[in-house]
Structures are given as C-alpha cells and as structure tokens.
Design an enzyme around this catalytic site. Structure first.
Site, short mmCIF file in Angstrom:
data_model
loop_
_atom_site.label_atom_id
_atom_site.label_comp_id
_atom_site.label_asym_id
_atom_site.label_seq_id
_atom_site.Cartn_x
_atom_site.Cartn_y
_atom_site.Cartn_z
N ASN A 177 2.21 -15.07 -12.83
CA ASN A 177 3.39 -14.19 -12.82
C ASN A 177 4.69 -15.00 -12.90
OD1 ASN A 177 4.47 -11.62 -12.87
ND2 ASN A 177 4.90 -11.62 -10.69
N ASP A 198 5.43 15.84 1.73
CA ASP A 198 6.65 16.66 1.69
C ASP A 198 6.67 17.68 2.82
OD1 ASP A 198 4.60 18.04 0.41
OD2 ASP A 198 5.99 19.23 -0.77
N GLN A 246 -11.29 9.41 -2.16
CA GLN A 246 -10.00 8.93 -2.67
C GLN A 246 -9.04 8.55 -1.55
OE1 GLN A 246 -8.84 11.70 -6.21
NE2 GLN A 246 -10.51 12.67 -5.12
N GLN A 250 -8.78 -15.70 -11.44
CA GLN A 250 -8.62 -15.37 -12.87
C GLN A 250 -9.70 -14.42 -13.36
OE1 GLN A 250 -8.37 -19.49 -14.44
NE2 GLN A 250 -6.41 -18.81 -15.28
N ASP A 276 -1.25 11.58 -3.61
CA ASP A 276 -1.00 12.27 -4.89
C ASP A 276 0.14 11.67 -5.70
OD1 ASP A 276 -2.87 13.99 -3.98
OD2 ASP A 276 -1.54 15.72 -3.73
N MET A 283 -7.97 14.33 -6.93
CA MET A 283 -6.99 15.08 -6.15
C MET A 283 -5.68 15.24 -6.93
SD MET A 283 -7.57 13.99 -2.22
CE MET A 283 -8.96 14.65 -1.30
#
Ligand code: ADP
Length: 744
Positions: free
Chosen positions: A528, A115, A296, A660, A162, A204
């Site tokens: 899927n 941001d 992280q 799998q 985050d 975090m």
C-alpha cells in the site's frame, strides 16, 4: 418513592451502550470509547442490554476499567449486550433512565446502534430537560442536581450490518457481514459448479441493497435484486434469459442474490423461493435456496471493522468529552475513508426516507440517497454479469493486460473485471503472461469472456507476474511485441515497479512508436505504498491475514506471560504494521516513518517491566520489516528478553509471504472492479481522442481518480518508495489512545 437524588459535583462521567441489532465491530468501538475516555481521566460506565440497562439501573450500569475492555477486539456481537427495549419507547421508561443516569452523575452518552436506537437517543436528548423537571417536581431529584446536568451530551455511532445509514459510507459491521456472505457464496460456487446447479442466496437488507449488490459483484454472481430498484415487469423472463446466456457462455453454475427486502414494482415481496420457482419452471435447472440469516451477524470482526470502529470510538469519546452543554451531538461515521460528523436527526430522517421513496415508486431518488457509487456499481454489475452481446469487430481496440511487481491478492479479480468489462465495452482484451520478460518472449493471448471464469475469488495471478522493469536493452523487444500483437493500449497492474515500467515506456515513446499508446496503471500491492490511491488492491486482504495471525499468536500465549514481536511486510511503508497493530490490539508499533531511538526503546522496556510486575500477561508489538536497519525484530526480542527479569518470555513471529496469498477479501475484489472499470474508461476516452497520455488510477477519499504518471515524482519519496503524505499516519494518535502505556 426513593429518596431525593443529589449529584452535583461528580467528575466527568460518561455512559456507553449498544442497542438494536448487534454488529461485528461494536466491541472495538466500546473498547476505544472506554480507553480514550479513561486516558483523559473521565469515568466510563457500561450500560448493559441497551437502553434497558438505564431503565433497570443497579447492575445494569457498571463502571468500566481499562482491563474490562481487554481481549474483546476479536469478538463478534457486543460484550455489553444489546436489547430492543420497549420500555424505552415510553416516557415513563425514559424518566427512570434519566433518574438512574443522574444517580451516578452521567450526562454524557455514546450510543452504538441502528437508526432506531439513534432516534431513541434523539427523543431522550430532547426530553432530557423536561424529564429532569418531572423528576424534580415529583421529589425524586433535587433542583441543584438538575441544574448541574441541564443537557444530555452524546455521540451516536452506527452499528448496522446493512450499511443503511444515509450520509456515511460504511456502518459498523457491514464489512464483516460482507465477508460472511462472500465466503458463503464462494463455497456455494464450488458445489453449484460441480452439479451445474443454480443457487438463490438471500442476504440481509430490509430497505438497503448494499450487502446484496456488493456480494453479487464480489462473488461474481449472475443476477441481483435490491429493494431500492425493484425490477420492471417481465423481470422473471429477463433474468432467465441472462442465466441461460451465462450457461451457454461457459458458466457451470448460476447464483442469484436477493436482499430480504426485495419487492416488485407493486411492492409485493420477491422471496428467494419465488426466484427459485421461476428458474426451476422456466429453465428446468436444479435450483436451491440458501438463506444466510444470522450467520451474517456472527463471527470475528474483519480487520476493517476493528480499525474503523476503533477510530470511530476514539472520535466519539473525544466528541462527548469536549461537548458543550446544549449543543446537539452528531452521528459519527465514515465518508471517503475519513471520520465525518452528521447531525443526528438529519441522518436518521434521510435513512427513513428511503423506504418511503421506494413505496412511492421514486426509485432513482432512493438510489441517489445510497450515494453516487451505488448506482454506478449497479451498472458495473450488469456489465460484469451479462455475457456480452458485443462481438468485437475487426477494428476493436486491443488492450494489453500486464502485471509487474510482487503478488497481491485481488490481481485475478482485476483481470476478471478487465476482461468482462472490456469485452462488454467492445474491446479485445489481450493477456500478457509473466510481465515484461513474458512479453518479450511473445507470451501473449487473447482472452475471452469465459477464460476468466472463476478468477474473481481466486488469489494469485493466473497471467503471471514479474518484478522486471525493462532495461534499455529490453525496450526494443517490448516494442516489437507490442507492434506484432497490435496492442493499442496497456493496463498495467501492480506495485512500484509497474508504475516505473509504465513511466519508462511513456518517456521513451519518441524513440519507440509502439509506446505511443495510452497506458493506465492500477495499484495492486500489499505494501500500500503507491501514489494517488489511499488503498491498493491486496492491502485489505494482507491486513486481514496479519490480524488473523495476531489473533492466533495472542491465543497461543494465553497460558503464559509472554511478549511478542510480530513482523509485517510492507517494505518501507508502515501501513500493514500500524493498521495491523490497531486492529490486532498491539501495545506498540514500530514504523520506518517514525524512527525509533534508543531512548524510546529504553522507555518501552521500563514500562514493560512495570506493567508485567503489575500483572500483565501479554505484550504485543508489531514491527514493520524495515522499521529500522539495526533495531531488527531479533534485536527487539533480545532486548526485551534481556530485560525480562524472569517475568515473561519473548517470542518473535515473522508473518511472511502468507500476506501475499489467500483469497481476496470482498473489499479488494470491489476495489479491483472499481479501479479497473475506471481505468478502462480512461483508456477508451484516450483511444477515441488519439491521446497517448499515461496515468495511474486510485481511490482518494471515496472517489476514483486518475493522475498523470509524470506527477509521480512530486507525490512520492523515491528513496523509501512511499507517498509523501500517508492518510493512515493520523491513526497513530488513535493507537496511542487505546493501547496501554502509562495506565499501569
Ligand atoms: P436499530 O437500532 O438496530 O435500528 P431498533 O429499531 O429495534 O434497532 O431500535 C432499538 C431500540 O432503540 C428500540 O428497541 C428502542 O429501545 C429504541 N428506540 C427506537 N426507536 C425509538 C423511539 N422512537 N423512541 C424511543 N426509543 C426508541
């Protein structure tokens, strides 16, 4: 002073930069932006070290070619560097930045950052006309150039581990960070369990509890502290009571997850050490602190962060290249598994409101800004982690859990969630071993809270699974066992056959009263290929396996010139092949959904010859196992080999059943929890109302939904056992934009 700058007739030129904290997946976005733009004929410039590169100019801004962004998809961090530029916070810095961009003729930008970086972009955009006016006034820029580039056109992508940007579901890097954390928690669990220890893990998230909450759920942890919901007074005692109760319910360890920005209601930080001290003091437990820190941010991006960032980069390039001057650019992110555009400052302002709301004690509003699923996930975590006080009464409803189909990673996580959530909602959970054959043999067991300890993070399916859809002859045996075990409702987890079997029981309920019970199917298959859910449990883990295999394959070929044909599973559904190709950086993908003709293969071969002659060293094609009955993996390899003219050799790799297996990814565990939680609510509602409806649940966009099993026929292509509409097919255009073709 430098000479007056003139740059009036430049072709379309765009810059790309990464700024602020690095995040895994930024490289995939840089690659996609660059290649998408190059394919349209635009020129692309990397701005190195974030905004600082624009200010420094010179080598800080360099033109990118197709190959400059090759072999970066698998790398963590950002290859064009990032920086926290203090100069850019000053107008004088932004003045130099504008001048340096116009020296090249760049008036279009893609910025990938948090941001902070995005608000910097907004300031720059707003000031652009006045910066140009200043440059003209000081004689550094001629008026014609200023008139030719009157506005800055841009798109922002959110790179932030985050996952803190309000208005988008996932930011670039968050999924990979979750992988790192959950890997660490899994590792801690084994050592903690050996010593009956307690671990406090700090993750975090200064103002955002996403990583903490999701890792606490996926890691089957005991307690979590997030910034958005500071604990009420007395939390220390309550936490210790919960941990002690967990131990007496059979847990050999306790794990508490705390976000780095967690505070109490007075705004005082709660650190991992504070928590450890409380536990040590109150419970006299051997308690250790693990602060995960920059781990992280590190490591290779997950499959999701590669394909999603590639898609976002593709959209950002399109946005910037088609922007009309004067129009405000958006932040491009994901909402409900689709690309969404959010006005730049609206997104930044909403994101920045969260810390203010927390500071003002308006916690519910802060939670709301995280989206509806965040508060729900918080509640689900409590249900999962608190050993239930509910002792099921003799009239508790008995819910059978059965698996049908092929194995999918995350099935154990689904059962762990079903047992713990079911018990905490007052149900008795009954495990049916080995599918319908097991049921007929009476292989049925009541499952307690501690019976599923350790299942959340394990691959496989401890209850056992069979593909068998009951035959007419088996129905009597099935009904007898359902009656004798007093099964009131069924949770059927698995793939296509699971849905078929459930539908069969539902259809036969007039003949067999035991089948007059509510049945809910939960999608779990690596293929899927199920209706009513954009993603099935197991697909993300399988995709990560495919991508990991592709990374290794590429490395194995790095010292030669080689073509690889990699085959994925999926039956007739091309999900793993297309997404694997996109996330793995394949040049070609062969799917059953889009038949390949001889002329396509001839064109591919001709292109390949040209490309290797021009210096290519590696070609990678990903083929779905049933893409074509005749143009098999071996056939494709033989064809490429025949036409190689000695320029390259050819290898095949059938990835096979490892797809799998494996530990379920955080996403698959979370999906399992969400779907099962929803499915149990459905069963509860139907049991209360006496309904014997049957349905399948799934994730559609960002919401969990349910559809009646009778709708299945409308939604699927029964011949090829896949949904008629498959959302991910749109990504073929993205693959075409970023994979090498005519640009030789
Ligand atoms: P993030 O983008 O990860 O939130 P920061 O908040 O550190 O990281 O912002 C990254 C960079 O963006 C800053 O170092 C600065 O160069 C630029 N930036 C942030 N806020 C502003 C602002 N208000 N005006 C100009 N530039 C800014």
């Amino acid at each position: 002073m430098s000479a007056v700058l003139t740059n009036v007739d430049s072709p379309v030129r765009m810059g790309i930069l990464t700024s602020g904290g690095d995040a895994q997946g930024m490289n995939a976005a840089v690659r996609a932006v660059t290649r998408t733009a190059l394919k349209t004929g635009a020129e692309v410039y990397a701005i190195y070290e974030g905004y600082q590169g624009m200010i420094d100019g010179g080598d800080g801004i360099r033109r990118l070619d197709w190959d400059d962004v090759g072999s970066i998809l698998h790398k963590g961090g950002t290859v064009i560097g990032t920086f926290r530029s203090t100069d850019f916070r000053e107008r004088s810095g932004r003045l130099r930045a504008a001048r340096n961009l116009l020296a090249i003729g760049i008036d279009r930008l893609v910025v990938i950052g948090g941001d902070g970086s995005l608000s910097g972009l907004d300031v720059f955009r707003e000031e652009w006309p006045s910066l140009l006016a200043d440059l003209v006034a000081s004689g550094e820029l001629d008026q014609a150039t200023a008139d030719a580039h009157p506005h800055l056109m841009f798109a922002g992508l959110v790179g932030s581990i985050d996952n803190d940007l309000v208005g988008t579901d996932m930011t670039i890097g968050a999924d990979t960070a979750l992988h790192r954390i959950v890997d660490a928690v899994d590792a801690l669990v084994s050592t903690a369990a050996s010593h009956h220890r307690c671990f406090v893990v700090e993750v975090m998230g200064r103002h955002c509890g996403y990583l903490a909450l999701m890792s606490a759920i996926a890691g089957a942890c005991d307690y979590v502290l997030v910034p958005e919901q500071p604990p009420e007074e007395g939390w220390e005692q309550r936490m210790c009571t919960e941990l002690a109760r967990g131990r007496s319910a059979g847990r050999r360890h306790s794990i508490v997850v705390v976000a780095e920005g967690a505070t109490d209601r007075q705004g005082r930080p709660i650190t991992a050490q504070d928590i450890a001290d409380v536990i040590q003091r109150t419970l006299h437990e051997d308690t250790r602190v693990t602060i995960l820190g920059h781990i992280q941010r590190g490591g290779t991006p997950s499959a999701y962060d590669r394909w999603a960032s590639t898609w976002l980069g593709y959209e950002a390039a399109q946005e910037v290249l088609t922007a009309t001057p004067g129009q405000t650019g958006p932040v491009i992110g994901f909402r409900g598994n689709r690309v969404t555009r959010v006005p730049l400052m609206e997104a930044v302002a909403a994101t920045r409101r969260v810390p203010s709301l927390i500071a003002e004690g308006r916690y519910d509003e802060a939670m709301d800004l995280r989206g509806p699923s965040f508060a729900r996930d918080m509640e689900t975590f409590r249900e999962l982690s608190e050993p239930s006080r509910v002792e099921p009464g003799s009239d508790a409803k008995r819910i059978g859990i059965i698996h049908v189909g092929g194995l999918a990673p995350g099935m154990n996580a689904a059962d762990w969630a079903a047992v713990r959530l079911g018990i905490s909602r007052g149900m008795t959970m009954v495990g049916i071993r080995n599918g319908f054959p097991g049921l007929i043999e009476g292989d049925v067991v009541d499952l307690g809270w501690s019976d599923v300890e350790g299942w959340a993070d394990s691959g496989g399916c401890d209850l056992g699974i069979r593909r068998t859809v009951p035959t007419v002859e088996m129905l009597y045996g099935v009904s007898r066992q359902l009656e004798s075990h007093r099964i009131d409702a069924l949770l059927v987890t698995g793939g296509w056959n699971a849905y078929q079997a459930a539908h069969l029981l539902h259809r036969e309920r007039d003949r067999y009263p035991a089948f007059r019970i509510p049945i809910v199917c939960v999608p779990a298959t690596i293929d899927n290929n199920l209706p009513g859910s954009e993603l099935a449990i197991g697909a993300d883990t399988a995709l990560n396996t495919v991508v990991d295999a592709i990374d290794r394959i590429k490395l194995s070929a790095s010292a030669t010139t080689r073509s690889f044909v990699v085959e994925t599973m999926g039956r007739y559904c091309g999900y793993l092949a297309l997404m694997g190709g996109l996330a793995g950086g394949a040049e070609r993908v062969y799917l059953h959904e889009t038949p390949t003709h001889l002329s396509d293969l001839a064109a591919d071969v001709a292109w390949l010859q040209k490309s290797f002659a021009a210096g290519r060293r590696l070609f990678l094609a990903v083929r779905n196992e049933r893409a074509s009955e005749n143009y098999t993996t071996d056939f494709l390899a033989a064809l490429l080999n025949e036409e190689a003219q000695g320029r390259y050799d050819v290898r095949t790799q059938v990835i096979g059943h490892v797809q799998q297996g494996g530990t379920p990814t955080p996403f698959d565990r979370l999906l399992a929890v969400r779907l099962v939680s929803y499915a149990l609510r459905e069963l509860e509602t139907r049991l209360t109302s006496g309904s014997d409806e049957s349905s399948y649940v799934g994730l559609v966009r960002s919401a969990v939904r349910s559809s009646p099993l009778s709708h299945m026929a409308e939604e699927v292509d029964p011949t090829y056992r896949r949904p008629r509409q498959q959302w991910w097919m749109d990504l073929r255009a993205v693959l075409a934009a970023v994979s090498d073709s005519d640009l030789v």
